[in-house]
Design an enzyme around this catalytic site. Structure first.
Site, PDB file in Angstrom:
ATOM      1  N   LYS A  16      38.987  19.028  33.356  1.00 54.04           N
ATOM      2  CA  LYS A  16      38.867  18.182  32.162  1.00 54.04           C
ATOM      3  C   LYS A  16      40.086  18.434  31.290  1.00 54.04           C
ATOM      4  CE  LYS A  16      35.696  15.444  30.314  1.00 54.04           C
ATOM      5  NZ  LYS A  16      34.654  14.704  31.061  1.00 54.04           N
TER       6      LYS A  16
HETATM    7  N1  GLU Z   1      35.015  11.098  32.339  1.00 56.32           N
HETATM    8  C1  GLU Z   1      34.085  10.759  33.372  1.00 56.32           C
HETATM    9  C2  GLU Z   1      33.067  11.862  33.560  1.00 56.32           C
HETATM   10  O1  GLU Z   1      32.865  12.661  32.702  1.00 56.32           O
HETATM   11  C3  GLU Z   1      34.787  10.354  34.662  1.00 56.32           C
HETATM   12  C4  GLU Z   1      35.637  11.413  35.273  1.00 56.32           C
HETATM   13  C5  GLU Z   1      36.449  10.925  36.465  1.00 56.32           C
HETATM   14  O2  GLU Z   1      36.289   9.781  36.850  1.00 56.32           O
HETATM   15  O3  GLU Z   1      37.250  11.707  36.957  1.00 56.32           O
HETATM   16  O4  GLU Z   1      32.383  11.917  34.554  1.00 56.32           O
END
Ligand code: GLU
Length: 433
Positions: free
Chosen positions: A123
């Site tokens: 993240k």
């Molecule tokens: N931000 C989204 C999540 O928390 C998608 C993450 C992604 O597609 O890599 O799942």
């Protein structure tokens, strides 16, 4: 003038497991501790899974449109990469701090494992309120952030995607900055890109579609169909708004919605397409004609079949959880329920479909986008929707089976499946050196 962000909280050392007492990281670690206990993981493995693999903390200087310079903190955390490259969103919010990003990266690790994606969890975030800056300022922040985290990301290393406060335009800037620096176009470095530069059909609505698949699977256990239920949705952004649209289309009564400015209630169901137009025009759900105004707290306490928290972390805590009157809570957001809130919901018999399962649709279609970009061959929307439905229903069935067999909650079952798959990868790969 140079201004420095003053609300950047001090970060704790990554291995200081006891030092984090509350907040999303404490909650994520408490969830892991429970799974570790059920799975009888040894303490070394537990510690390893409680700790990020790699973290980077960068400072981003922005020259504002008026010529002044402002500094922002940015982060990228790879929680675990034992099953494949790191995968996870990039968040722009004034509440971002390192511990929040660590927690969200950890959730991504379990989420990817539960729906059997060949990814680890990661993240990123920048502590910035994106609405307070112009598009050109956000572009400069994004490009500088990308160049600072460049050694850590890449199609085989770590693949960012949109999250709170970022969108496909942000992903285009990340992709362009990365590609220009490498000297050729590399679409697979991010997902959630615009279609024109290698995005995937179905990605913008994927998280919401996944929420509806798991919601449908959960209520089907009691013989209900989407058209039989009333729903309240907190958050009318990327996840909540599309979930409302899909649910309404399938015949559910969407009786309550809210955003950060306030909420709406209409007992016989809101006209969701008209609400989309209202939000497009005014920027908020507030003042939508023909509905009663309610607060966000009232929304969480509505007497509905299903409550979908699809905004931010920690909204269902010891105060609000005791007022929930829904039979099911389907977590569209990441970490919307605190540990204390979760215990109260369980005590009251509310079925919680956990975030790491319910909102996995976004990363599932991110995976499809990455596969398509790697092959330079794009699929049809029908193929994507079918493959997404298959994965979400399989994910739900795996989790629900384990929950039934072991008599544990869906959250504990989801965590056990995710954590076990990651622990197995560690066991098989062994420790180096
Ligand atoms: N931000 C989204 C999540 O928390 C998608 C993450 C992604 O597609 O890599 O799942």
């Amino acid at each position: 003038m140079t201004t420095f962000p003053v609300d950047d909280p001090p970060a704790t050392a990554p291995t200081d497991l006891a030092g984090v007492r509350s907040g999303p990281l404490a909650d994520a670690r408490a969830q892991l501790a429970k799974a570790a206990q059920i799975l009888e993981l040894d303490e070394g493995m537990h510690q390893m899974l409680a700790t990020s693999r790699r973290e980077i903390n960068v400072t981003i200087p922005l020259r504002r449109d008026d010529g002044t310079v402002e500094l922002f903190s940015g982060y990228r955390v790879q929680h675990n990469v034992s099953r494949g490259p790191g995968k996870g969103g990039l968040r722009y919010s004034k509440h971002v701090d390192l511990d929040e990003i660590r927690a969200l990266a950890m959730l991504m690790t379990w989420k990817c494992a539960i729906v059997e994606l060949p990814y680890g969890g990661a993240k990123g975030g920048v502590t910035i309120d994106p609405r307070a800056y112009s598009a050109t300022e956000l572009e400069r922040v994004t490009r500088r952030y990308t160049s600072e985290i460049m050694p850590m990301i890449g199609p085989e290393r770590d693949i960012p995607a949109p999250d709170l406060g970022t969108d496909e335009r942000t992903m285009a800037w990340v992709m362009d900055t990365y590609s220009v620096n490498k000297g050729y176009t590399i679409p697979a470095v991010v997902t959630g890109k615009p279609l024109e530069i290698g995005g995937s059909l179905g990605r913008p609505t994927a998280t919401s579609a996944g929420v509806v698949h798991t919601l449908a699977a959960a209520i089907a256990e009691r013989g209900l169909h989407v058209k039989d239920v009333s729903v309240a949705i907190q958050g009318f952004g990327k996840v909540g708004a599309h979930a409302a649209a899909i649910l309404a289309e399938q015949g559910a009564r969407v009786v309550g919605v809210s955003d950060e400015f306030g909420g709406l209630f209409r007992a016989d169901g809101l006209d969701v397409p008209a609400l989309f137009e209202h939000v497009e025009r005014t920027g908020s759900v507030v003042d939508f004609p023909g509905a009663d105004a309610i607060s966000n707290e009232e929304l969480l306490a509505l007497e509905v079949d299903v409550l979908v928290p699809a905004a931010v972390e920690g909204v269902l805590d010891e105060q609000t959880a005791s007022k929930v009157r829904a039979t099911w809570v389907v977590e569209g957001a990441n970490g919307p329920t605190t540990g204390a809130g979760d215990a109260i919901l369980a005590e009251r018999g509310v079925v919680v479909v956990p975030d790491i399962l319910a909102n996995a649709g976004g990363v599932v279609v991110s995976y499809f986008e990455w596969v398509q970009a790697n092959q330079a061959y794009w699929w049809t929307l029908a193929e994507i929707e079918e493959k997404l439905a298959e994965r979400m229903h399989k994910g739900y069935a795996d989790v629900a089976d384990l929950a039934r067999r072991e008599n544990i909650s869906l959250r504990d079952a989801a965590l056990c499946i995710g954590v076990r798959r990651v622990a197995e990868a560690h066991e098989i790969r062994g420790l180096y050196p």
